[in-house]
Design an enzyme around this catalytic site. Structure first.
Site, PDB file in Angstrom:
ATOM      1  N   GLU A 227       3.448  16.165  13.690  1.00 12.19           N
ATOM      2  CA  GLU A 227       3.047  14.765  13.755  1.00 12.19           C
ATOM      3  C   GLU A 227       1.802  14.444  12.928  1.00 12.19           C
ATOM      4  OE1 GLU A 227       3.112  13.430  17.821  1.00 12.19           O
ATOM      5  OE2 GLU A 227       5.277  13.737  17.943  1.00 12.19           O
TER       6      GLU A 227
ATOM      7  N   ARG B 287      11.299  11.555  27.426  1.00 11.05           N
ATOM      8  CA  ARG B 287       9.985  11.820  26.826  1.00 11.05           C
ATOM      9  C   ARG B 287       9.381  10.534  26.259  1.00 11.05           C
ATOM     10  NH1 ARG B 287      11.510  17.391  24.294  1.00 11.05           N
ATOM     11  NH2 ARG B 287      10.587  18.781  25.828  1.00 11.05           N
TER      12      ARG B 287
ATOM     13  N   VAL C 144      17.682  19.616  11.895  1.00 12.65           N
ATOM     14  CA  VAL C 144      17.184  20.598  12.864  1.00 12.65           C
ATOM     15  C   VAL C 144      17.797  20.298  14.230  1.00 12.65           C
ATOM     16  CG1 VAL C 144      15.115  21.494  14.004  1.00 12.65           C
ATOM     17  CG2 VAL C 144      15.072  20.983  11.553  1.00 12.65           C
TER      18      VAL C 144
ATOM     19  N   LYS D 276      -6.064  11.680  19.896  1.00  9.71           N
ATOM     20  CA  LYS D 276      -5.169  12.746  19.418  1.00  9.71           C
ATOM     21  C   LYS D 276      -5.913  13.889  18.725  1.00  9.71           C
ATOM     22  CE  LYS D 276      -0.610  10.624  18.882  1.00  9.71           C
ATOM     23  NZ  LYS D 276       0.399  10.120  17.942  1.00  9.71           N
TER      24      LYS D 276
ATOM     25  N   HIS E 116      19.537  21.851  18.183  1.00 11.24           N
ATOM     26  CA  HIS E 116      19.471  22.958  19.162  1.00 11.24           C
ATOM     27  C   HIS E 116      20.574  22.914  20.208  1.00 11.24           C
ATOM     28  CE1 HIS E 116      17.732  20.313  22.230  1.00 11.24           C
ATOM     29  NE2 HIS E 116      17.084  19.761  21.234  1.00 11.24           N
TER      30      HIS E 116
ATOM     31  N   ASP F 144      18.358  26.291  16.343  1.00  3.53           N
ATOM     32  CA  ASP F 144      17.372  27.018  17.119  1.00  3.53           C
ATOM     33  C   ASP F 144      17.900  28.430  17.408  1.00  3.53           C
ATOM     34  OD1 ASP F 144      15.482  27.894  18.940  1.00  3.53           O
ATOM     35  OD2 ASP F 144      15.266  25.903  19.845  1.00  3.53           O
TER      36      ASP F 144
ATOM     37  N   GLU G  39       5.701   7.277   8.365  1.00  4.80           N
ATOM     38  CA  GLU G  39       4.569   6.787   9.137  1.00  4.80           C
ATOM     39  C   GLU G  39       3.342   7.598   8.750  1.00  4.80           C
ATOM     40  OE1 GLU G  39       5.057   7.446  13.327  1.00  4.80           O
ATOM     41  OE2 GLU G  39       3.081   6.635  13.820  1.00  4.80           O
TER      42      GLU G  39
ATOM     43  N   LYS H  58      16.476   7.591  19.736  1.00  5.48           N
ATOM     44  CA  LYS H  58      17.442   8.620  19.996  1.00  5.48           C
ATOM     45  C   LYS H  58      18.784   8.029  20.368  1.00  5.48           C
ATOM     46  CE  LYS H  58      14.095  11.696  22.326  1.00  5.48           C
ATOM     47  NZ  LYS H  58      13.798  12.618  21.323  1.00  5.48           N
TER      48      LYS H  58
END
Ligand code: NAG
Ligand code: NAG
Ligand code: NAG
Length: 438
Positions: free
Chosen positions: A330, A388, A139, A262, A141, A166, A254, A411
């Site tokens: 998530e 982020r 995925v 959350k 973008h 995207d 995970e 990343k």
């Protein structure tokens, strides 16, 4: 007058005969000594059993890093080498512009040249890998160079790759991506494209679109791995195959008891406008009393698991219920993975909780958890930058990264630290040809 040339001709015939025989014998000998390097007929598997073969192919397909740095030293954790390379990052403020959409559109016009110039491995490196195809849902973008380098690092002809772009990405990005994809029979763009809004359902839908297309392909893949544009593998295809086989038909990701902080994410309804907004309207609890588990968007799942997502009514009901929650990526997979009747699942007992560090799917350094390992932190500080709250890896992270069991890390960004990516590319290529004998 004509006697002399005639004699010369007779001598020449003898010479030709001798030379011809020598040449013929030489060819035979050459053929036999290098026979192992030949491609195995229809299945396109090369046999890397002799050192000469490995050297021959590595010389042609290496991705040796450019510049002065010594990647071997960096990967071994030689801090002087790392420091010098990091300083170079600071000095060369603007790295020579990374390849643009236009560059790729131009280069991929001629697919044969594209594959040669970019050194794609278009043959199978072992029978074991040839018999174990993997499906990828990618995925992306933006940043065509990052995508292309990721594709190159995981590309093998027996796997199958679906790319979700995207819908709102620039036209030139779509064009560049389609140009690259059109060069490979086993890489395709998803048949349905979503406009992906951060933390909304569309992120999951993008993967679902690819999963459906991948199930429909004729390739009998065994496991599915999903990736995004800022991921990069830490393992070769051969190592990934070994790891997947060792999972014994179980999924891997995970999946933990969700932190109290959350729960708001699925306790009220969210609406997607330009961004995602909380309507503060209370939601019902999940159908069939499915327990919610916390995880992340990146998973390693069996083909049967993927099929069950589409074919069982409770998975469909759960998906419908999750569509108006916050960041369903998530918890959706993490929860389905703990439903007893899902293929490859684990029981929901806490003994089966798996943290991101213990799962093999994705390695991430969270800024808030970095610190001194002696004092109890899970990992040391990021040597790149944070985006982020997540580390965009720098050269100094490589030594640690390559000691972990994870298949992929997130990343990476060639604009942040290209040296890290180059060293990883060099190392993975080396292991692809020499890994099995070490
Ligand atoms: C790497 O590839 C280049 C050609 O692209 C070749 O000249 C070089 O010798 C190769 N290096 C190694 C270590 O095989
Ligand atoms: C890189 O470092 C390794 C380990 O210190 C050394 O063996 C190798 O010769 C070095 N390579 C180059 C090209 O300097
Ligand atoms: C996949 O195949 C099924 C049946 O063969 C078909 O109904 C469905 O539309 C296909 N899905 C896609 C995304 O092509």
């Amino acid at each position: 007058m004509f006697g002399f040339p005639k004699k010369l001709w007779r001598i020449n015939t003898g010479l030709y005969l001798i030379c011809g025989s020598i040449l013929f014998l030489f060819t035979i000998v050459l053929k036999f000594t290098s026979l192992d390097c030949y491609l195995n007929d229809a299945r396109q598997i090369i046999d890397l059993n002799t050192a000469a073969c490995r050297d021959h192919y590595y010389k042609a397909f290496n991705l040796s890093a450019s510049g002065k740095k010594n990647c071997t030293k960096i990967i071994e954790g030689d801090w002087d080498e790392v420091r010098q390379t990091l300083i170079e990052n600071l000095e060369v403020k603007k790295r020579k512009v990374i390849a643009s959409d236009k560059d790729y559109i131009e280069l991929a016009k001629d697919c044969a040249t594209f594959k040669t110039v970019r050194k794609y491995i278009t043959f199978r490196l072992s029978t074991e890998e040839a018999n174990y195809p993997i499906a990828y849902s990618m995925v992306v973008h933006g940043d065509i160079e990052a995508f292309e380098r990721l594709l190159r690092s995981i590309y093998t002809p027996q796997n199958i790759y679906c790319v979700h772009v995207d819908a709102k990405s620039p036209d030139t990005f779509h064009q560049a991506l389609r140009a690259i994809v059109s060069c490979f029979d086993n890489v395709f763009v998803a048949s349905k494209l979503e406009s992906v809004v951060y933390a909304s359902w569309s992120r999951v839908q993008a993967d679902l679109n690819c999963m459906e297309d991948l199930l429909n392909s004729t390739v009998q893949w065994k496991y599915l791995i999903n990736t995004c544009g800022s991921d990069f593998p830490l393992k070769t295809n051969a190592e990934i195959v070994k790891t997947l086989k060792s999972l014994n038909g179980k999924n891997n990701m995970e999946s933990e008891e969700p932190p109290v902080g959350k729960k708001w994410r699925w306790e009220s309804r969210f609406e997607v406008k330009e961004n995602i907004v909380n309507t503060n309207i209370k939601k019902s609890s999940p159908p069939l009393n499915i327990n919610i588990f916390s995880g992340n968007a990146y998973i390693v799942v069996t083909r049967d698991f993927v099929r069950a997502v589409f074919e069982t009514s409770f998975a469909k009901d759960f998906i419908e219920w999750a569509k108006d929650t916050y960041s369903p990526d998530e918890f959706l997979w993490a929860s389905l993975h703990r439903v007893p009747w899902m293929p490859g699942s684990f029981p929901r007992h806490s003994k089966f909780d798996t943290s991101d560090m213990n799962a093999v799917a994705r390695l991430v350094k969270w800024g808030s958890l970095e610190g001194d390992i002696q004092s109890g932190a899970p990992y040391s500080s990021c040597t790149g930058i944070h985006r982020r709250e997540v580390c965009v890896y720098g050269t100094g992270d490589l030594h640690w990264l390559l000691q972990q069991h994870h298949l992929f890390a997130n990343k990476f960004d060639p604009k942040v630290d290209d040296h890290a990516l180059q060293c990883l590319e060099e190392q993975l290529r080396f292991k692809s040809f020499y890994g099995n004998i070490m």
